[in-house]
Design a protein around this motif. Structure first.
Motif, PDB file in Angstrom:
ATOM      1  N   GLY A 149      31.029  40.755  47.546  1.00 34.55           N
ATOM      2  CA  GLY A 149      31.199  41.317  46.241  1.00 34.55           C
ATOM      3  C   GLY A 149      30.279  42.619  46.171  1.00 34.55           C
ATOM      4  N   TRP A 150      29.487  42.910  47.023  1.00 40.26           N
ATOM      5  CA  TRP A 150      28.393  44.031  46.839  1.00 40.26           C
ATOM      6  C   TRP A 150      29.084  45.224  47.749  1.00 40.26           C
ATOM      7  CZ3 TRP A 150      26.445  45.208  51.470  1.00 40.26           C
ATOM      8  CH2 TRP A 150      26.389  44.274  52.438  1.00 40.26           C
ATOM      9  N   THR A 151      30.124  44.824  48.569  1.00 38.29           N
ATOM     10  CA  THR A 151      30.571  46.172  49.205  1.00 38.29           C
ATOM     11  C   THR A 151      31.983  46.446  48.429  1.00 38.29           C
ATOM     12  OG1 THR A 151      32.077  44.499  50.492  1.00 38.29           O
ATOM     13  CG2 THR A 151      30.047  45.108  51.162  1.00 38.29           C
ATOM     14  N   VAL A 152      32.306  47.703  48.640  1.00 35.08           N
ATOM     15  CA  VAL A 152      33.415  48.264  47.729  1.00 35.08           C
ATOM     16  C   VAL A 152      34.779  47.436  48.151  1.00 35.08           C
ATOM     17  CG1 VAL A 152      34.999  50.043  47.313  1.00 35.08           C
ATOM     18  CG2 VAL A 152      32.497  50.230  47.462  1.00 35.08           C
ATOM     19  N   GLY A 179      35.057  44.430  49.460  1.00 37.33           N
ATOM     20  CA  GLY A 179      34.921  42.980  49.148  1.00 37.33           C
ATOM     21  C   GLY A 179      35.027  42.980  47.564  1.00 37.33           C
ATOM     22  N   TRP A 180      34.600  43.791  46.801  1.00 42.37           N
ATOM     23  CA  TRP A 180      34.598  43.769  45.393  1.00 42.37           C
ATOM     24  C   TRP A 180      36.148  43.981  44.974  1.00 42.37           C
ATOM     25  CZ3 TRP A 180      36.389  46.691  41.364  1.00 42.37           C
ATOM     26  CH2 TRP A 180      35.772  46.221  39.860  1.00 42.37           C
ATOM     27  N   VAL A 181      36.820  44.976  45.712  1.00 43.49           N
ATOM     28  CA  VAL A 181      38.242  44.996  45.311  1.00 43.49           C
ATOM     29  C   VAL A 181      38.985  43.904  45.530  1.00 43.49           C
ATOM     30  CG1 VAL A 181      40.251  46.403  45.821  1.00 43.49           C
ATOM     31  CG2 VAL A 181      37.952  47.490  45.473  1.00 43.49           C
ATOM     32  N   GLY A 182      38.753  43.308  46.850  1.00 38.34           N
ATOM     33  CA  GLY A 182      39.449  42.103  47.032  1.00 38.34           C
ATOM     34  C   GLY A 182      39.380  41.037  46.313  1.00 38.34           C
ATOM     35  N   ALA A 183      38.060  40.908  45.996  1.00 38.24           N
ATOM     36  CA  ALA A 183      37.573  39.890  44.854  1.00 38.24           C
ATOM     37  C   ALA A 183      38.256  39.990  43.618  1.00 38.24           C
ATOM     38  CB  ALA A 183      36.149  39.623  44.734  1.00 38.24           C
ATOM     39  N   ILE A 184      38.250  40.845  43.006  1.00 44.97           N
ATOM     40  CA  ILE A 184      38.904  41.302  41.795  1.00 44.97           C
ATOM     41  C   ILE A 184      40.496  41.116  41.715  1.00 44.97           C
ATOM     42  CG2 ILE A 184      39.033  43.899  41.779  1.00 44.97           C
ATOM     43  CD1 ILE A 184      37.838  42.301  38.708  1.00 44.97           C
ATOM     44  N   ALA A 185      40.958  41.551  42.690  1.00 47.80           N
ATOM     45  CA  ALA A 185      42.284  41.469  43.036  1.00 47.80           C
ATOM     46  C   ALA A 185      42.911  40.031  43.215  1.00 47.80           C
ATOM     47  CB  ALA A 185      43.048  42.274  44.256  1.00 47.80           C
ATOM     48  N   TRP A 186      42.080  39.233  43.881  1.00 49.65           N
ATOM     49  CA  TRP A 186      42.250  37.762  44.006  1.00 49.65           C
ATOM     50  C   TRP A 186      42.268  37.093  42.980  1.00 49.65           C
ATOM     51  CZ3 TRP A 186      39.385  33.245  43.788  1.00 49.65           C
ATOM     52  CH2 TRP A 186      39.967  32.067  44.161  1.00 49.65           C
ATOM     53  N   ALA A 187      41.019  37.473  42.101  1.00 49.68           N
ATOM     54  CA  ALA A 187      40.619  36.752  40.786  1.00 49.68           C
ATOM     55  C   ALA A 187      41.854  37.155  39.846  1.00 49.68           C
ATOM     56  CB  ALA A 187      39.588  37.178  40.209  1.00 49.68           C
ATOM     57  N   ALA A 188      42.444  38.285  39.872  1.00 51.72           N
ATOM     58  CA  ALA A 188      43.258  38.775  38.581  1.00 51.72           C
ATOM     59  C   ALA A 188      44.569  38.148  39.208  1.00 51.72           C
ATOM     60  CB  ALA A 188      43.216  40.400  38.518  1.00 51.72           C
ATOM     61  N   THR A 189      45.115  37.816  40.216  1.00 50.99           N
ATOM     62  CA  THR A 189      46.231  37.160  40.431  1.00 50.99           C
ATOM     63  C   THR A 189      46.357  35.915  39.925  1.00 50.99           C
ATOM     64  OG1 THR A 189      45.855  36.562  42.905  1.00 50.99           O
ATOM     65  CG2 THR A 189      46.897  38.839  42.213  1.00 50.99           C
ATOM     66  N   GLY A 190      47.475  35.575  39.447  1.00 55.01           N
ATOM     67  CA  GLY A 190      47.752  34.205  38.876  1.00 55.01           C
ATOM     68  C   GLY A 190      49.063  34.085  38.136  1.00 55.01           C
ATOM     69  N   ASP A 191      49.171  32.956  37.578  1.00 50.59           N
ATOM     70  CA  ASP A 191      50.412  32.751  36.809  1.00 50.59           C
ATOM     71  C   ASP A 191      50.550  33.715  35.631  1.00 50.59           C
ATOM     72  OD1 ASP A 191      52.661  31.888  35.768  1.00 50.59           O
ATOM     73  OD2 ASP A 191      51.921  29.555  35.711  1.00 50.59           O
ATOM     74  N   ASP A 192      51.015  34.650  35.416  1.00 52.11           N
ATOM     75  CA  ASP A 192      51.181  35.733  34.317  1.00 52.11           C
ATOM     76  C   ASP A 192      51.662  34.915  33.005  1.00 52.11           C
ATOM     77  OD1 ASP A 192      50.296  37.864  35.875  1.00 52.11           O
ATOM     78  OD2 ASP A 192      52.036  38.613  36.298  1.00 52.11           O
ATOM     79  N   ALA A 193      52.547  34.023  33.068  1.00 53.07           N
ATOM     80  CA  ALA A 193      53.068  33.348  31.928  1.00 53.07           C
ATOM     81  C   ALA A 193      51.881  32.395  31.401  1.00 53.07           C
ATOM     82  CB  ALA A 193      54.129  32.455  32.459  1.00 53.07           C
ATOM     83  N   LYS A 194      50.997  31.889  32.255  1.00 51.59           N
ATOM     84  CA  LYS A 194      49.959  31.395  31.628  1.00 51.59           C
ATOM     85  C   LYS A 194      48.846  32.075  30.878  1.00 51.59           C
ATOM     86  CE  LYS A 194      50.057  27.178  34.611  1.00 51.59           C
ATOM     87  NZ  LYS A 194      49.204  26.538  35.710  1.00 51.59           N
ATOM     88  N   LEU A 206      24.863  44.053  37.301  1.00 47.91           N
ATOM     89  CA  LEU A 206      25.178  42.348  37.675  1.00 47.91           C
ATOM     90  C   LEU A 206      26.389  42.409  37.064  1.00 47.91           C
ATOM     91  CD1 LEU A 206      21.676  40.953  37.770  1.00 47.91           C
ATOM     92  CD2 LEU A 206      23.116  41.388  39.596  1.00 47.91           C
ATOM     93  N   THR A 207      26.741  42.714  35.920  1.00 46.73           N
ATOM     94  CA  THR A 207      28.111  42.581  35.312  1.00 46.73           C
ATOM     95  C   THR A 207      29.131  43.018  35.936  1.00 46.73           C
ATOM     96  OG1 THR A 207      26.709  42.481  33.169  1.00 46.73           O
ATOM     97  CG2 THR A 207      29.207  42.895  33.068  1.00 46.73           C
ATOM     98  N   LEU A 208      28.963  44.491  36.245  1.00 47.89           N
ATOM     99  CA  LEU A 208      30.203  45.088  37.314  1.00 47.89           C
ATOM    100  C   LEU A 208      30.342  44.222  38.578  1.00 47.89           C
ATOM    101  CD1 LEU A 208      29.558  48.677  36.586  1.00 47.89           C
ATOM    102  CD2 LEU A 208      31.476  47.377  35.622  1.00 47.89           C
ATOM    103  N   ILE A 209      29.261  43.920  39.140  1.00 49.27           N
ATOM    104  CA  ILE A 209      29.187  43.166  40.681  1.00 49.27           C
ATOM    105  C   ILE A 209      29.940  41.961  40.296  1.00 49.27           C
ATOM    106  CG2 ILE A 209      27.868  42.025  42.300  1.00 49.27           C
ATOM    107  CD1 ILE A 209      26.040  44.454  42.188  1.00 49.27           C
ATOM    108  N   PHE A 210      29.614  41.340  39.291  1.00 51.50           N
ATOM    109  CA  PHE A 210      30.180  39.759  39.114  1.00 51.50           C
ATOM    110  C   PHE A 210      31.356  39.848  38.349  1.00 51.50           C
ATOM    111  CE2 PHE A 210      25.974  38.739  40.786  1.00 51.50           C
ATOM    112  CZ  PHE A 210      26.480  37.653  41.786  1.00 51.50           C
ATOM    113  N   LEU A 211      31.960  40.902  38.024  1.00 49.13           N
ATOM    114  CA  LEU A 211      33.171  41.141  37.280  1.00 49.13           C
ATOM    115  C   LEU A 211      34.309  40.021  37.663  1.00 49.13           C
ATOM    116  CD1 LEU A 211      34.516  42.218  34.515  1.00 49.13           C
ATOM    117  CD2 LEU A 211      35.163  44.235  36.070  1.00 49.13           C
ATOM    118  N   PRO A 212      34.524  40.388  39.137  1.00 52.10           N
ATOM    119  CA  PRO A 212      35.480  39.067  39.443  1.00 52.10           C
ATOM    120  C   PRO A 212      35.411  37.621  39.228  1.00 52.10           C
ATOM    121  CG  PRO A 212      35.020  40.988  41.381  1.00 52.10           C
ATOM    122  CD  PRO A 212      33.994  41.043  40.122  1.00 52.10           C
TER     123      PRO A 212
END
Length: 110
Positions: free
Chosen positions: A46-49, A51-66, A17-23
């Protein structure tokens, strides 16, 4: 069912569950403006590979300076705790995968 099996199932479930909800956790940590959307994406695909990769990529992108500013603002103690938490999660996941699959390896040999 013995206690070791029950503990193994509980620990395995928590790790998975921790890994699945990591994004979702990443989105919360990076203070994404759309944390609810991150959770919904993670919950639905998120339970599909892919979908999970896409979710983690979307969640990780952001304003790097912030992100860098927030990380630098953390106390040394919080930085150490954050790194230890990530190491613990990785060690727990690795332990589960190695020992769980090793215990089932004998079934395939018969």
């Amino acid at each position: 069912m013995d206690l070791a099996t029950v503990v193994g199932v509980v620990v395995g479930t928590i790790v998975m569950l921790t890994l699945i909800f990591l994004p979702t956790v990443v989105a919360l940590c990076t203070r994404k403006a759309r944390c609810r959307e991150a959770f919904m994406i993670n919950l639905t695909v998120g339970w599909t590979v892919a979908g999970w990769v896409g979710a983690i990529a979307w969640a990780a992108t952001g304003d790097d300076a912030k992100i860098k500013t927030r990380f630098r603002a953390l106390s040394t103690r919080k930085k150490v705790l954050l790194v230890l938490e990530l190491v613990f999660i990785e060690a727990a996941a690795t332990r589960y995968l190695v020992f769980h699959h090793a215990s089932h390896a004998g079934h395939f040999l018969h």
